[in-house]
Design an enzyme around this catalytic site. Structure first.
Site, PDB file in Angstrom:
ATOM      1  CG  HIS A 251     -27.519  50.913  26.954  1.00 19.43           C
ATOM      2  ND1 HIS A 251     -27.817  50.792  25.610  1.00 19.43           N
ATOM      3  CD2 HIS A 251     -26.736  52.019  27.051  1.00 19.43           C
ATOM      4  CE1 HIS A 251     -27.243  51.773  24.941  1.00 19.43           C
ATOM      5  NE2 HIS A 251     -26.586  52.537  25.794  1.00 19.43           N
ATOM      6  CD  GLU A 254     -30.365  48.303  25.883  1.00 21.59           C
ATOM      7  OE1 GLU A 254     -29.387  47.783  25.300  1.00 21.59           O
ATOM      8  OE2 GLU A 254     -30.819  49.427  25.592  1.00 21.59           O
ATOM      9  CG  HIS A 383     -26.911  47.115  22.749  1.00 16.00           C
ATOM     10  ND1 HIS A 383     -26.787  48.342  23.364  1.00 16.00           N
ATOM     11  CD2 HIS A 383     -25.662  46.771  22.352  1.00 16.00           C
ATOM     12  CE1 HIS A 383     -25.525  48.726  23.341  1.00 16.00           C
ATOM     13  NE2 HIS A 383     -24.818  47.787  22.727  1.00 16.00           N
ATOM     14  CD  GLU A 475     -30.512  47.202  19.773  1.00 17.81           C
ATOM     15  OE1 GLU A 475     -31.288  46.925  20.722  1.00 17.81           O
ATOM     16  OE2 GLU A 475     -29.683  48.131  19.823  1.00 17.81           O
TER      17      GLU A 475
END
Length: 653
Positions: A251, A254, A383, A475
């Site tokens: 993404h 990110e 991410h 994440e």
């Protein structure tokens, strides 16, 4: 401002990086045939007063200089002096101060006893090797006044090393660091796409014995999807050496994962050279592939806003407005529909033909092809937005349940992989309920993806169901686009986790499947009793199977060969993969019941059946210069299936 300066410089120099024009050649002037109109000055030593070169490590220089500037004012008003400042701004610290100091040594060489000392040719050649990729990235030719053959001298001629003082300062900086600090010096800044390409290429050039860069394709807007690889034999798969991939910036907004992977590449290169035994062991026993940015187009949009104004969605998708982590084939639904069939395989599930009728992003296609071309064992996709590690399945086993525990056949192994990263991270698995990611403190920073939130078409599910590879999603934090002051602290929090994750590939079992003559068998199947997820062997017959501790029944088989089973015990204390080899004998080939239930026309080997992507790479001109008639996109489908296309389609060919 820098671009205006560059434009001015190009205009002044006639848009050419060439030496200043003279009215006559020096030899003709000496013979009295012509004159440049300037009386020759007597070369003498003088004090250094070039403001841009005040830290070169010496105080006296000589005019006329190597470039023919007769005075300090000539040098400061010359195109070369301006170019040095422009390069420094355009490169934003990359290849600088090295290139500035070397340029200064040409503009104002040191002087001793009224004799000019030229800079060393070896220093210039090393600099050009390191910085050539940087100039390619900004599409600038190498400056003429840094011509290593024209303006530099050899060591035997008593040359001067303009970078000696800089190296001495770097050694002193390293010696002042505490043992806990990295000896590798990294600039913890955000990197533009051009800087990223330059840094990765420069790193690979510095460590060419253990590294290389290669492109797996291009983004929608034509930017390279550039991978840097580390191995003791770069560019080749070594027998029994596992392959790991790390992917960042899927993404575009990110960005922390992107920066961490760029830092990791520099760290691996430098620490290997400095003799770090842990890094040397990793690279000598593992092939590591790093794709720092899977979505460079999205990053451009996010970076244009900057970290203060960048929203949670601006730049997330690619240039086609496609979320790349929803764009992979939804094999999870296929698996759920067929999982109760006793004969259905839960691995290497073929891509449904209908997938190709939807919009497939070039970034997605490139990664899919990459995943299929290399026998990856495990992977991590980095991410941002939370602080947790999630693992497959990401799509709920009940389509109407947005939060439902949906384990794979390798639930224990996936939890172990996720646990490896979370536990090695500085804060991800602690009990602090005030921190980012506190909602996951009860699970110690890991969670099944579908239990968190469900979505189809994810990259991790595709890895698991289509290939041998097991991928987790990391994440990295609540701030998707952290400020530069946070980059070094984030590197400290994640460095150990990244290294530990790479090392964790050496778990479970590995081995080679051979025939009785000692030849490796490609695409042999390795199955484990109780786990309906098989893996297949690589080109040389080698395999890697990640397994948790315990006793397992492992079976190897291949079409036309016998089936061999072995009992394997993996103790909890085992910190490396156990070796389990198989020798298979040839047997008469019998019809397989799977061929009846699942026709061979829809096999794992079918990829891009409508030739949507490959056709663009084929030449449209044949030998002799005549144009070849291109086949339509649907031609490949009918050719492979053996079905004749309808007449209404043929009329349009």
């Amino acid at each position: 401002m820098l671009l205006r300066l560059l434009g001015l410089f190009l205009a002044l120099s006639g848009s050419c990086w060439c030496a200043p024009q003279q009215t006559c050649h020096p030899g003709d002037e000496l013979l009295g045939r012509c004159s440049n109109g300037v009386t020759e000055a007597t070369p003498t030593c003088t004090e250094m007063h070039l403001s841009y070169c005040n830290d070169v490590g010496y105080t006296r220089t000589m005019f006329p200089n190597i470039l023919g500037h007769r005075t300090r004012m000539d040098a400061e008003s010359g195109a070369e002096y301006l170019l040095l400042s422009v390069i420094h701004g355009l490169l934003n610290g990359e290849c600088s101060p090295d290139i500035r100091l070397v340029g200064c040594s040409v503009l104002a060489s040191p002087c001793r006893d009224n004799k000019m000392i030229k800079p060393c040719r070896s220093t210039c050649e090393a600099l050009r090797k390191d910085c050539a990729h940087t100039f390619e990235a900004i599409r600038m030719a190498w400056p003429y006044f840094l011509d290593c053959d024209r303006f530099f001298a050899s060591d035997r001629e008593g040359c001067f090393d303009p970078l000696a003082a800089l190296r001495a300062r770097q050694v002193q900086e390293r010696s002042s660091l505490s043992p806990d600090e990295p000896s590798t010096i990294i600039q913890f800044t955000h990197t533009t796409n051009s800087q990223m390409y330059s840094l990765l290429k420069r790193t690979a050039a510095k460590c060419s014995h253990i590294s290389r860069v290669y492109s797996i394709g291009r983004s929608t807007e034509g930017r390279d999807l550039l991978v840097i690889e580390f191995s003791n034999n770069p560019g080749q798969h070594d027998l029994l050496e596992p392959e790991v991939k790390l992917i960042g910036n899927m993404h575009g907004n990110e960005v922390l994962g992107r920066e961490l992977l760029i830092y990791l590449a520099q760290y691996l290169c430098s620490e290997y050279t400095l003799g770090n035994p842990r890094v040397q062991t990793i690279i000598n026993t593992t092939r590591v592939h790093i794709l720092a940015s899977m979505n460079p187009d999205g990053y451009e949009l996010a970076a244009a806003e900057g970290h203060l104004l960048n929203g949670w969605t601006h730049g997330r998708t690619n240039a086609q407005n496609i979320d790349l982590n929803r764009n992979f084939p939804d094999l999870t639904s296929v698996f759920y529909r067929n999982r109760r069939s006793r004969h259905y395989r839960t691995d290497h599930i073929p891509i449904p033909d209908g997938y190709w009728f939807d919009k497939v992003a070039p970034e997605t296609f490139a990664v899919m092809k990459w995943i299929r071309s290399i026998p990856f064992v495990q992977s991590a996709s980095l991410h941002g937005g939370e602080l947790v590690v999630s693992y497959p399945f990401d799509y709920s086993r009940h389509p109407h349940e947005e939060k439902m525990f949906s384990p794979t056949q390798d639930e224990r192994v996936f939890k172990q992989l996720a646990r490896t990263y979370a536990d090695a991270h500085a804060t991800m698995s602690d009990n602090d309920t005030d921190r980012c990611g506190a909602i996951f403190y009860r699970t110690k920073g890991i969670i099944n993806g579908a239990l968190w939130y469900s979505f189809p078409g994810g990259m991790s599910d595709f890895n698991y169901l289509h290939t041998n590879c097991l991928e987790i999603t990391v994440e990295l934090g609540c701030d998707k686009f952290p400020s530069e002051v946070e980059l070094y602290p984030e590197w400290k929090r994640n460095k150990e986790a990244l290294l530990s994750f790479i090392e964790s590939v050496h778990r479970g079992i590995k081995g080679v499947v051979k025939d009785v003559h000692g030849n490796g068998i490609k695409d042999a199947t390795i199955s484990v009793k109780g786990i309906r997820k098989d893996i297949t062997t690589a080109e040389g017959g080698d395999y890697w199977r990640l397994l948790s501790a315990g006793t397992h029944i492992v079976t190897a088989t291949a079409k036309g060969y016998s089936r061999v089973s072995k009992r394997v015990h993996l103790p909890h204390s085992l910190n490396k993969a156990g070796r389990v080899d198989f020798v298979l004998k040839k047997v008469p080939l019998k019809p397989d019941i799977d061929d009846h239930f699942f026709p061979t026309t829809d096999t794992w080997d079918r990829f891009d059946p409508y030739n949507q992507f490959e056709r663009y790479s084929e030449s449209s001109v044949v030998e002799g210069g005549t144009e070849r008639q291109e086949k339509p996109w649907w031609w490949s489908y009918f050719s492979q299936s053996g079905i004749s296309p309808p007449n209404w389609l043929l009329r349009n060919v």
